[in-house]
Design a protein around this motif. Structure first.
Motif, PDB file in Angstrom:
ATOM      1  N   PHE A   1       0.851  -1.196   0.000  1.00  0.00           N
ATOM      2  CA  PHE A   1       0.000   0.000   0.000  1.00  0.00           C
ATOM      3  C   PHE A   1       0.885   1.244   0.000  1.00  0.00           C
ATOM      4  O   PHE A   1       1.845   1.341   0.768  1.00  0.00           O
ATOM      5  CB  PHE A   1      -0.926   0.017   1.219  1.00  0.00           C
ATOM      6  CG  PHE A   1      -1.905  -1.115   1.209  1.00  0.00           C
ATOM      7  CD1 PHE A   1      -3.109  -1.013   0.526  1.00  0.00           C
ATOM      8  CD2 PHE A   1      -1.607  -2.306   1.859  1.00  0.00           C
ATOM      9  CE1 PHE A   1      -4.010  -2.072   0.506  1.00  0.00           C
ATOM     10  CE2 PHE A   1      -2.497  -3.367   1.849  1.00  0.00           C
ATOM     11  CZ  PHE A   1      -3.705  -3.255   1.163  1.00  0.00           C
TER      12      PHE A   1
ATOM     13  N   TYR B   1      -4.664   1.732   2.426  1.00  0.00           N
ATOM     14  CA  TYR B   1      -4.804   0.521   3.238  1.00  0.00           C
ATOM     15  C   TYR B   1      -6.163   0.481   3.938  1.00  0.00           C
ATOM     16  O   TYR B   1      -6.880  -0.519   3.875  1.00  0.00           O
ATOM     17  CB  TYR B   1      -3.679   0.429   4.268  1.00  0.00           C
ATOM     18  CG  TYR B   1      -3.927  -0.635   5.315  1.00  0.00           C
ATOM     19  CD1 TYR B   1      -3.728  -1.984   5.029  1.00  0.00           C
ATOM     20  CD2 TYR B   1      -4.406  -0.301   6.586  1.00  0.00           C
ATOM     21  CE1 TYR B   1      -3.983  -2.966   5.973  1.00  0.00           C
ATOM     22  CE2 TYR B   1      -4.659  -1.273   7.534  1.00  0.00           C
ATOM     23  CZ  TYR B   1      -4.447  -2.600   7.223  1.00  0.00           C
ATOM     24  OH  TYR B   1      -4.713  -3.564   8.156  1.00  0.00           O
TER      25      TYR B   1
ATOM     26  N   TRP C   1      -1.539   5.021   4.045  1.00  0.00           N
ATOM     27  CA  TRP C   1      -2.456   4.448   5.042  1.00  0.00           C
ATOM     28  C   TRP C   1      -3.897   4.582   4.569  1.00  0.00           C
ATOM     29  O   TRP C   1      -4.724   3.689   4.796  1.00  0.00           O
ATOM     30  CB  TRP C   1      -2.271   5.135   6.393  1.00  0.00           C
ATOM     31  CG  TRP C   1      -1.107   4.571   7.151  1.00  0.00           C
ATOM     32  CD1 TRP C   1       0.134   5.104   7.247  1.00  0.00           C
ATOM     33  CD2 TRP C   1      -1.079   3.339   7.864  1.00  0.00           C
ATOM     34  NE1 TRP C   1       0.950   4.285   7.996  1.00  0.00           N
ATOM     35  CE2 TRP C   1       0.222   3.197   8.392  1.00  0.00           C
ATOM     36  CE3 TRP C   1      -2.013   2.343   8.127  1.00  0.00           C
ATOM     37  CZ2 TRP C   1       0.598   2.104   9.168  1.00  0.00           C
ATOM     38  CZ3 TRP C   1      -1.645   1.251   8.900  1.00  0.00           C
ATOM     39  CH2 TRP C   1      -0.350   1.135   9.402  1.00  0.00           C
TER      40      TRP C   1
END
Length: 146
Positions: free
Chosen positions: A35, A41, A38
């Motif tokens: 990823f 993700y 974040w």
């Protein structure tokens, strides 16, 4: 060995994570493998779009030895003195002359004030070979520079 993380309740995770990353020589935690961010993700694991942002909320020791620190946003504000606090060790240790240790602590205090901390009190009693400064981080959490 038991692994652990330190969790700090706060109002603004991004602000405190960035402050403490600078104070401790940590860095924002990288997203999981595969990823780019974040946000990517969290989207992949099903977090609703309206809850996604690019703020930093966790920091890690770049050397991998210190604990992960997570800044958890909570609705209530800080109301009492911390029961646990960080000691930022900047003096260089007792092997150095006392005045040199004081100078190094003062320099670190000045740096942290520039990053948003405030001085609460100076611990410098005559006859005691110890110098420390108690400070508040940007949200009022106590910590010491020794």
């Amino acid at each position: 060995m038991t692994r652990f993380q330190v969790t700090i309740d706060c109002a603004d995770p991004d602000r405190l994570a960035r402050f403490w990353a600078g104070a401790l020589g940590y860095k924002p935690e990288d997203p999981p493998a595969g990823f780019a961010t974040w946000k990517e993700y969290w989207r992949d694991v099903g977090v609703p779009e309206e809850e996604l942002d690019d703020r930093v909320d966790s920091i890690v020791d770049p050397e991998g030895t210190g604990p992960r620190i997570w800044f958890q946003q909570v609705p209530e504000s800080k109301t009492v003195k911390n029961r646990l606090h960080f000691d930022v060790r900047a003096s260089g240790g007792r092997g150095l002359p006392p005045e040199m240790r004081r100078e190094q602590v003062r320099a670190e205090v000045d740096r942290l004030v520039g990053a948003g901390a405030t001085v609460l009190r100076v611990l410098d009693e005559p006859g005691i070979d110890h110098y420390a400064v108690t400070m508040h981080d940007p949200e009022g959490n106590e910590f010491c520079v020794t």
